[in-house]
Design an enzyme around this catalytic site. Structure first.
Site, PDB file in Angstrom:
ATOM      1  N   GLY A   1     -11.800  -7.028   1.851  1.00 30.58           N
ATOM      2  CA  GLY A   1     -12.713  -6.424   1.077  1.00 30.58           C
ATOM      3  C   GLY A   1     -12.784  -6.584  -0.549  1.00 30.58           C
TER       4      GLY A   1
ATOM      5  N   GLY B   1     -10.998  -6.924  -2.690  1.00 32.87           N
ATOM      6  CA  GLY B   1      -9.846  -7.693  -3.553  1.00 32.87           C
ATOM      7  C   GLY B   1     -10.290  -9.043  -3.308  1.00 32.87           C
TER       8      GLY B   1
ATOM      9  CG  ASP C   1       5.330  -3.664   1.295  1.00 36.84           C
ATOM     10  OD1 ASP C   1       4.619  -2.843   1.146  1.00 36.84           O
ATOM     11  OD2 ASP C   1       5.976  -3.594   2.422  1.00 36.84           O
ATOM     12  CG  LEU C   2       1.415  -2.494  -3.989  1.00 37.40           C
ATOM     13  CD1 LEU C   2      -0.069  -2.013  -4.000  1.00 37.40           C
ATOM     14  CD2 LEU C   2       1.912  -2.517  -5.554  1.00 37.40           C
TER      15      LEU C   2
ATOM     16  CB  THR D   1       1.077   2.612  -1.072  1.00 40.95           C
ATOM     17  OG1 THR D   1       2.091   2.782   0.102  1.00 40.95           O
ATOM     18  CG2 THR D   1       0.477   1.409  -1.021  1.00 40.95           C
TER      19      THR D   1
ATOM     20  CE1 TYR E   1       0.288  13.129   3.786  1.00 45.05           C
ATOM     21  CE2 TYR E   1      -0.866  13.216   5.633  1.00 45.05           C
ATOM     22  CZ  TYR E   1      -0.659  12.421   4.901  1.00 45.05           C
ATOM     23  OH  TYR E   1      -1.096  11.270   4.482  1.00 45.05           O
TER      24      TYR E   1
END
Length: 320
Positions: free
Chosen positions: A33, A35, A82-83, A130, A177
């Site tokens: 996408g 990025g 890997d965030l 993240t 949540y």
């Protein structure tokens, strides 16, 4: 006369005639996408792009066009990130620090949206951990590599309207949540992080901004059922019709990435520093409850930004 750009401008429109030779730019999330498109247009204008991705095999396959269109000395280098793991974030930052080459622009592009409830490897709510905390640690660790005149661009969203940050219960330990509330918290955090980062670094010529790319169908919506996405669009169009506004139109990926490169390269630093941008301009404050243009005041509140910074340091157990 300064060229004016808008919602339909593309990355190539914004960077037409711009020479980025010698610029070094970090872009997170280059496996799909926005990025990939951001990396493509930067490398095509001569920039050396460091593309970060969790899955390097996927990123290599996705960025073939980036390497093919690189010109004027432009290039692409991939690094693993890997965030959702602070160990990975710190390892990536350590490697870039050891390399020592400075950056002219950092684009915190990677992110996830409206995913089921979960936790990162460090125990943070997945979207906040993240989208915000991973980038918070990465960017702050790399701040010494950002030379005078450089910028940070955080990708946020009009989805920041779903919720302010909750500094007392960031991980939904006591709150039921909701995937969109969690997304809204993380996107508000992206803006507040830019506000405080800009305040801390503006004196040395380093500016920070946050951007809304617009409504786009990318991998970001992979957790959303197609009917849910269409329902959201329908609700927006009902509100638009009642307010006499035109119908909502999805952007193309090149249009979505345009505000990123506009705010990071073309716009004046004093114009975008500490601000929230959309459609290649600085957004106005808006308290409208429907998702449209503008930014909620809580997302650019400097005191709220300071408080988030302190809470984020506490959560990651690291001070910057």
């Amino acid at each position: 006369m300064t060229q004016l750009f808008g919602a339909t401008s593309t990355t190539d429109d914004v960077l037409e005639g711009v020479d980025l030779a010698g610029r070094r730019i970090l872009v997170t999330g280059v496996s799909a996408g926005l990025g990939v498109e951001t990396a493509r247009v930067l490398a095509a204008r001569g920039a050396h792009v460091v593309g970060a991705a969790r899955n390097l095999d996927k990123a290599r396959e996705a960025t073939g066009q980036v390497r093919a269109q690189a010109s004027g000395g432009g290039s692409l280098e991939l690094v693993e990130l890997d965030l959702a793991s602070l160990a990975s974030v710190r390892s990536c930052a350590d490697a870039l620090l050891a390399d020592g080459r400075p950056f002219d622009l950092i684009i915190a592009n990677a992110g996830i949206m409206a995913c089921p409830e979960g936790r990162t490897s460090d125990g943070f709510e997945t979207q906040f951990g993240t989208n915000h905390l991973g980038h918070f640690v990465l960017v702050n660790r790399l701040a010494t590599l950002m030379r005078a005149g450089s910028r940070l661009v955080n990708l946020s969203s009009a989805g920041h309207r779903f919720s302010d940050v909750d500094l007392d219960d960031p991980n939904f330990d006591r709150t039921p949540y909701s995937e969109f509330v969690a997304y809204g918290r993380s996107k508000t955090a992206n803006i507040l992080f830019a506000v405080e980062f800009d305040r801390r670094h503006a004196a040395r010529g380093v500016r920070a901004t946050a951007v809304h790319p617009g409504g786009i169908r990318t991998e970001l919506t992979r957790h959303m059922d197609g009917s849910v996405f269409q329902e959201m669009v329908d609700q927006i169009n009902v509100a638009n019709a009642e307010a006499g506004r035109p119908p909502f139109v999805l952007k193309t990926i090149p249009q979505g990435a345009a505000t990123t490169v506009w705010s990071g390269i073309v716009a004046a630093g004093d114009m975008v520093g500490g601000r929230y941008c959309e459609d290649c301009h600085v957004a106005d404050l808006s308290e409208a409850t429907d998702i449209r243009s503008g930014v909620h005041a809580y997302a650019v509140d400097p005191e709220r930004a300071k408080a988030l910074w302190a809470r984020s340091e506490e959560m990651v157990n690291e001070r910057f």
